[in-house]
Scaffold this motif. Structure first.
Motif, PDB file in Angstrom:
ATOM      1  N   TYR A 109       0.822  -1.212   0.000  1.00 25.28           N
ATOM      2  CA  TYR A 109       0.000   0.000   0.000  1.00 25.28           C
ATOM      3  C   TYR A 109       0.864   1.274   0.000  1.00 25.28           C
ATOM      4  O   TYR A 109       0.368   2.358  -0.264  1.00 25.28           O
ATOM      5  CB  TYR A 109      -0.910   0.028   1.226  1.00 25.28           C
ATOM      6  CG  TYR A 109      -1.994  -1.024   1.213  1.00 25.28           C
ATOM      7  CD1 TYR A 109      -3.214  -0.791   0.581  1.00 25.28           C
ATOM      8  CD2 TYR A 109      -1.807  -2.251   1.838  1.00 25.28           C
ATOM      9  CE1 TYR A 109      -4.210  -1.759   0.569  1.00 25.28           C
ATOM     10  CE2 TYR A 109      -2.798  -3.227   1.837  1.00 25.28           C
ATOM     11  CZ  TYR A 109      -3.999  -2.974   1.204  1.00 25.28           C
ATOM     12  OH  TYR A 109      -4.985  -3.930   1.190  1.00 25.28           O
ATOM     13  N   LYS A 147      -6.775  -1.186  -7.381  1.00 22.48           N
ATOM     14  CA  LYS A 147      -7.484  -0.540  -6.285  1.00 22.48           C
ATOM     15  C   LYS A 147      -8.487  -1.536  -5.706  1.00 22.48           C
ATOM     16  O   LYS A 147      -9.351  -2.054  -6.420  1.00 22.48           O
ATOM     17  CB  LYS A 147      -8.192   0.719  -6.759  1.00 22.48           C
ATOM     18  CG  LYS A 147      -8.768   1.560  -5.626  1.00 22.48           C
ATOM     19  CD  LYS A 147      -9.320   2.891  -6.130  1.00 22.48           C
ATOM     20  CE  LYS A 147      -8.201   3.852  -6.472  1.00 22.48           C
ATOM     21  NZ  LYS A 147      -8.728   5.206  -6.791  1.00 22.48           N
ATOM     22  N   LYS A 151      -8.538   1.293  -1.851  1.00 23.67           N
ATOM     23  CA  LYS A 151      -7.139   1.474  -1.487  1.00 23.67           C
ATOM     24  C   LYS A 151      -6.257   0.869  -2.577  1.00 23.67           C
ATOM     25  O   LYS A 151      -6.543  -0.238  -3.062  1.00 23.67           O
ATOM     26  CB  LYS A 151      -6.832   0.817  -0.131  1.00 23.67           C
ATOM     27  CG  LYS A 151      -7.547   1.459   1.045  1.00 23.67           C
ATOM     28  CD  LYS A 151      -7.148   0.766   2.347  1.00 23.67           C
ATOM     29  CE  LYS A 151      -7.831   1.410   3.540  1.00 23.67           C
ATOM     30  NZ  LYS A 151      -7.457   0.738   4.820  1.00 23.67           N
ATOM     31  N   VAL A 153      -3.046  -0.903  -4.174  1.00 22.21           N
ATOM     32  CA  VAL A 153      -1.868  -1.739  -3.952  1.00 22.21           C
ATOM     33  C   VAL A 153      -1.057  -1.751  -5.244  1.00 22.21           C
ATOM     34  O   VAL A 153      -1.609  -1.634  -6.345  1.00 22.21           O
ATOM     35  CB  VAL A 153      -2.227  -3.179  -3.533  1.00 22.21           C
ATOM     36  CG1 VAL A 153      -3.009  -3.188  -2.236  1.00 22.21           C
ATOM     37  CG2 VAL A 153      -3.005  -3.899  -4.629  1.00 22.21           C
TER      38      VAL A 153
END
Length: 406
Positions: A109, A147, A151, A153
């Motif tokens: 992340y 995503k 979030k 990665v």
């Protein structure tokens, strides 16, 4: 060193790293087609909300429990007989799989997670005329941004040296040939092994001699998908995804309960139908392929039945069809669905780690960790399978005789 292994099956995607192991359907949903609002949520039952920066106008839901949305007719199925990895729907699911494994690494992340990746391919896609290997290389090597639940990665496969593509069925062979701590089991690593990989769309048949894959093999489009469709025909259902989920969830109970909706009136016990179709599939699809592809039984030490479909077979019907001599050479790995991807992972670790398998062999050629215990466990399991199949077959024959005499 971060090692990922992915088995891009036609019906299931199996994924493994040192931090997680997963099996998800080879299908996903367009998030816009899933009803939102109320008390529900897209991120439920371990499902995830995926999007790709390169495809930012679309978003998707993927996970192990897609049935909770009750939208089997809207599933995007990535199965294809030809040019699968040229199709956007299959390319997406490879990205999703990389992202799912990366989720277990907090560092992905924050900055690109450098990964070694092992993939398996059908032997028919590994010949020099096929462009599938080059397509996979172009898809895998480079930076991947996915995503997940809003979030981002990032996964980085820097070059082809970080990518390994091996014959799919060799995953099972490698899984047998090396223990969890990468010590060699010479019975399999040096053995003559026939492999029948029963997947969702295909059945792959091949051999390994001392960990050398045979360049010749057989590929049939008669995987478990055919069994699922036949069950669907018998119960007048087109919801093959629900039938597949039923087969997966019912293996421990022996009962097959079809639940097309929450309405109690729609729920049916179809155990008799399913068992009869499994027996038919075992007798007339699987059994002939074994004897046809391995006609000289004395040339093999084992015939391994692997893949997700192996756990569904009727061992009693198989014994009855192929006889003792063949049946006694069959090996049914536990958790056969994961056998290939676990072998891919072991192969990747052995390939990229500095230690070699040879260092783990004693001068006598035996494994250095409890080989006797391991061998007895495997042999006892095989003998138990044989005895149980024989007992069930005798009961079946006596029942048939009794019914006929009456």
């Amino acid at each position: 060193m971060n090692t990922f292994a992915i088995d891009l099956g036609n019906k299931r995607i199996k994924m493994k790293s040192e931090r997680g192991e997963y099996s998800y359907p080879s299908s996903y949903l367009n998030a816009e087609q899933v009803a939102q609002g109320g008390l529900g949520s897209l991120e439920k039952e371990d499902n995830f909300y995926f999007s790709l920066p390169s495809d930012s106008e679309n978003s998707f839901i993927w996970g192990p429990h897609l049935e909770v949305y009750n939208l089997p007719e809207r599933l995007i199925d990535t199965y294809a007989r030809t040019g699968r990895m040229k199709q956007k729907k299959a390319i997406r699911i490879l990205e999703f799989a990389l992202g799912r494994l990366a989720m277990d690494y907090e560092e992905s992340y924050e900055s690109p997670l450098v990964v070694h990746l092992t993939l398996g391919l059908s032997i028919t896609d590994l010949h020099k005329e096929s462009d599938t290997v080059n397509i996979l290389k172009s898809l895998a090597v480079g930076q991947h941004q996915i995503k997940i639940n809003h979030k981002l990665v990032t996964v980085l496969i820097p070059s082809e040296e970080f990518l390994s593509i091996i014959p799919q069925y060799m995953g099972t062979v490698l899984n047998l040939a090396f223990t969890q701590d990468y010590k060699r089991d010479v019975r399999y690593s040096d053995g003559r092994i026939g492999v029948m990989d029963i997947g969702g769309g295909t059945i792959l048949v091949n051999r390994s001699v001392a960990l050398n894959p045979s360049p010749l093999g057989d590929e049939r489009f008669e995987g478990v998908q055919n069994l699922i469709k036949e069950i669907g025909r018998r119960i007048n259902s087109t919801k093959t995804f629900l039938i597949e989920q039923m087969l997966r969830s019912s293996q421990d109970t022996g009962k097959y309960i079809y639940r097309p909706s929450a309405n109690q009136a729609d729920i049916r016990d179809i155990t008799t139908i399913v068992k009869s179709e499994i027996e038919r599939y075992t007798r007339f699809t699987i059994a002939p392929l074994i004897t046809e592809n391995f006609p000289d039984i004395e040339e093999l030490d084992f015939i391994v039945l692997t893949g997700g479909g192996a756990s569904l077979l009727s061992k009693e019907a198989l014994l009855d069809e192929i006889g003792d001599e063949y049946f006694e050479r069959l090996l049914f790995p536990k958790e056969s669905e994961f056998a290939n991807v676990r072998g891919f992972y072991k192969g990747g670790m052995l390939k990229w780690r500095s230690t070699t398998a040879q260092e783990n062999i004693s001068p006598q050629g035996e494994t250095s960790v409890s080989p006797d215990v391991k061998d007895l466990t495997i042999e006892d399991e095989r003998q138990h399978q044989i005895e149980e199949a024989k007992k069930s077959l005798e009961l079946l024959k006596s029942q048939i005789s009794r019914d006929f005499s009456e």
